[in-house]
Design a protein around this motif. Structure first.
Motif, short mmCIF file in Angstrom:
data_model
loop_
_atom_site.label_atom_id
_atom_site.label_comp_id
_atom_site.label_asym_id
_atom_site.label_seq_id
_atom_site.Cartn_x
_atom_site.Cartn_y
_atom_site.Cartn_z
N ASP A 72 0.86 -1.18 0.00
CA ASP A 72 0.00 0.00 0.00
C ASP A 72 0.90 1.23 0.00
O ASP A 72 1.21 1.78 1.06
CB ASP A 72 -0.91 -0.05 1.24
N LEU A 73 1.31 1.67 -1.19
CA LEU A 73 2.23 2.81 -1.29
C LEU A 73 1.59 4.09 -0.77
O LEU A 73 2.21 4.83 -0.01
CB LEU A 73 2.70 3.00 -2.74
N GLN A 74 0.35 4.36 -1.17
CA GLN A 74 -0.29 5.60 -0.73
C GLN A 74 -0.47 5.62 0.79
O GLN A 74 -0.25 6.64 1.44
CB GLN A 74 -1.65 5.79 -1.43
N GLY A 75 -0.88 4.48 1.35
CA GLY A 75 -1.01 4.39 2.81
C GLY A 75 0.32 4.58 3.49
O GLY A 75 0.42 5.26 4.53
N ALA A 76 1.38 4.01 2.90
CA ALA A 76 2.72 4.14 3.48
C ALA A 76 3.19 5.59 3.44
O ALA A 76 3.75 6.09 4.42
CB ALA A 76 3.70 3.23 2.73
N LEU A 77 2.94 6.28 2.33
CA LEU A 77 3.34 7.68 2.22
C LEU A 77 2.59 8.54 3.24
O LEU A 77 3.17 9.41 3.88
CB LEU A 77 3.08 8.20 0.80
N GLY A 78 1.29 8.29 3.37
CA GLY A 78 0.49 9.06 4.33
C GLY A 78 0.94 8.85 5.76
O GLY A 78 1.05 9.80 6.54
N LEU A 79 1.21 7.59 6.11
CA LEU A 79 1.62 7.30 7.48
C LEU A 79 3.03 7.83 7.75
O LEU A 79 3.33 8.32 8.84
CB LEU A 79 1.55 5.80 7.75
N PHE A 80 3.90 7.78 6.72
CA PHE A 80 5.23 8.34 6.91
C PHE A 80 5.15 9.86 7.11
O PHE A 80 5.90 10.43 7.90
CB PHE A 80 6.15 8.00 5.74
#
Length: 199
Positions: A72-80
């Motif tokens: 989940d790239l978008q989720g990973a970017l948001g959480l980062f």
């Protein structure tokens, strides 16, 4: 036929990456500061922390599955991005002399950074019991990063307040110790950033 495409090759992903790097390198400006939020003036110990009351669980996920079909790239970017914000807040808290709050936000920043790696690698957050070393091992952090994560584990409020009254929390951590915890958190975020933003 006229050219249909602009010469500007900037993508939303590029913009997100630039913004995340700015947050990490520069921190937040005053309009983004937690001091301008509805929590301003509320004692840190009285703030709500959703991460403490709603632990991740996914009964459908096979515990033996190492890698999901797609991360989940978008989720990973948001959480980062949230992790970077927490790190910036830790710096603000240190500057205000709230040493436990600094350590607590370092704990949160590191947890979210590791969970961002989990989202990217496995497609979901990894279950853990507030032991950041365990979380680091689960998401594949190298031993030196796991060691730094372990140093921040004691500052999860449920564990910390079990032995220290909230009103004494800032007195048991010196400014020098809080600065050290901030440095450890920065190292962990640098490791996670290379993975998440390099995807």
């Amino acid at each position: 036929m006229s050219q249909m495409h602009s010469d500007d090759h900037t993508t939303p992903h590029d913009d997100s990456q630039d913004e995340l790097e700015r947050l990490i390198l520069e921190g937040v400006n005053n309009s983004e500061s937690p001091l301008a939020s509805p929590d301003a003036g509320v004692p840190h110990s009285a703030r709500k922390h959703p991460r403490y009351t709603e632990p991740y669980s996914d009964e459908e996920e096979d515990a033996d599955t190492e890698v999901a079909k797609e991360g989940d790239l978008q989720g990973a970017l948001g959480l980062f991005a949230e992790s970077a914000q927490d790190l910036a807040t830790a710096g603000v808290e240190l500057g205000l002399g709230r040493h436990f709050a600094c350590a607590d936000f370092c704990n949160q920043a590191v947890e979210k950074a590791a969970q961002a790696v989990s989202l990217l690698r496995f497609g979901h957050r990894s279950m853990y019991d507030h032991d950041l070393r365990t979380l680091g091992a689960t998401v594949g952090a190298p031993p030196n990063i796991q060691d730094e994560m372990a140093l921040l584990t004691p500052f999860h409020p449920e564990a910390f307040y079990a032995d220290t009254p909230p009103e004494e929390a800032d007195d048991v951590i010196s400014a020098e110790q809080a600065q050290t915890y901030l440095q450890h958190a920065r190292h962990v975020l640098k490791w996670a950033r290379a993975i998440v933003l390099g995807a």
